[in-house]
Design an enzyme around this catalytic site. Structure first.
Site: not given
Length: 412
Positions: A141, A144, A176, A259, A380, A382
């Site tokens: 992917q 980010s 990754s 995911e 995350s 959050e």
């Protein structure tokens, strides 16, 4: 179509006749035998990690040739067309064997390939999906960026159209497996004057394309699972586009949904409650009431995870999509791993600080240092809680003043 129990018997016989060593999960093995690794992220030399991936690709090819590589996929895409419950049954039987584990294989088969199945053109599916299901291609992917992690819609990597090609410039990070991947699923900004969620477009890009540079990042665990990827005037044919121009946010959400929905299947990442019990028994920490309490909490968390996984597999078999429940499962999974880390920390104490060569002690530092990474990976904690609060519980949304402003101005 055979019954699911007949299918299980077929699978058991096929696996037993195959090349993989049996691991017998859940049975106690003598302390000190075999590998004591409980690493969450790989910490292998490049050649050994490549060998692991080659072994896993070979196993995927073997499964696919035998009709077990894409059990619940449509027949026209190389699958077997069986209900999802049959795929779940196969994976449950497969757990008894040492298949190896690597996030790049999981990303390819569980995230990228299903996204292409749902949203790619027939031409792009024909080019990539079959080889992915056969283990011939691996994909990462490219989402980010340094300024677009949890706020993924803020990506600034730009793509400008020139005829039938797009020219891409920018940087991705925390990718990754990029150093081993053949392709990447790339989210870029194609319209900086549109609101940030509506100016994105998704592509598949071959990672050997001119202008791509992959730089591994050393983690505190010692490994280099993550990478930064630089794209300098990379040319991508328009036929590699996923979905419509400007529809990249939907593509990204589709992949992220897979995911989060697949987080319950990460049972081989790090140490589980059985390894924690063995540790406590062989260090004598099991006699400590505080450690026993932590151990009980860890066992309960894992048992609840098994119940949740069974429920999700039932819903999936009925045609349900992961949706917002994937965020719940992701939080639960990270909590399970953290609960095992708490046990190891309490059971070992100062023995975690120095590698004295004793089997099954220092190795737990890989678990403790690796687990916090999954509080960020895939969104995350959050972000997951915001999703759960807004979409599942119906709570008022977080203020998003810049949501309808052009990205070019709102990103400053």
């Amino acid at each position: 179509m055979s019954t699911i129990e007949e299918f299980r018997e077929e699978v058991r016989a096929w696996l037993a006749a195959g090349p993989l060593p049996r691991t017998e999960p859940g049975t106690e093995r003598p302390w000190g035998e075999g590998s004591d690794s409980v690493a969450v992220f790989h910490d292998l030399p490049h050649e050994e990690e490549q060998a692991l991936l080659d072994r896993m690709r070979s196993w995927q090819r073997t499964k696919h040739d035998a009709g077990y590589g894409a059990i619940d996929w449509p027949v026209e895409l190389g699958g077997r067309g069986l209900p999802a419950s049959y795929d779940a049954a196969f994976r449950e039987e497969e757990l008894a064997y040492d298949t190896g584990s690597h996030e790049l294989v999981a990303v390819t088969l569980g995230l990228v390939a299903p996204t292409l199945r749902e949203l790619a053109s027939d031409e792009l599916r024909d080019l990539l999906v079959g080889p992915m299901l056969r283990g011939e291609l691996l994909a990462c992917q490219l989402f980010s960026e340094p300024s677009a992690g949890s706020d993924l819609a803020n990506v600034s990597t730009r793509a400008t159209r020139e005829g039938d090609e797009w020219v891409v410039n920018g940087q991705k990070v925390w990718t990754s497996g990029a150093q081993f991947a053949d392709w990447g699923e790339l989210i870029v900004r194609t319209d900086p004057d549109a609101p940030k969620h509506r100016g994105l477009t998704a592509f598949m890009v071959p990672l050997d394309a001119e202008g791509i540079e992959v730089r591994p990042l050393r983690q505190m665990t010692g490994g280099t699972s993550f990478n930064e990827v630089f794209l300098d005037d990379v040319r991508i044919p328009d036929r590699y586009r996923i979905g419509e121009v400007g529809d990249g946010w939907r593509v990204a959400l589709t992949t992220l949904g897979f995911e989060r929905g697949n987080s319950a299947e990460q049972g081989r990442v790090g140490g589980d409650w059985r390894r924690a019990v063995d540790l406590c028994r062989h260090t004598g920490a099991i006699e400590d009431p505080h450690v026993r309490q932590l151990l009980a909490e860890a066992v309960i968390a894992w048992r609840l995870g098994e119940v949740a996984n069974a429920r999700d597999e039932r819903d999936h078999a009925r045609g349900g999509a992961p949706g917002v429940i994937g965020s719940v499962r992701k939080l639960q999974w990270v909590h399970r791993m953290a609960s095992v880390s708490d046990v190891a920390r309490a059971a070992l104490g100062p023995r975690l600080a120095v590698d004295d060569g004793q089997w099954g002690t220092w190795a737990w530092t890989q678990q403790l240092l690796g687990v916090p990474g999954y509080r960020i990976a895939g969104g995350s904690d959050e972000i997951q809680k915001n999703i759960i609060g807004e979409r599942l519980l119906g709570l008022p949304p977080e203020p998003r003043e810049a949501r309808d402003q052009p990205w070019r101005t709102s990103s400053r």
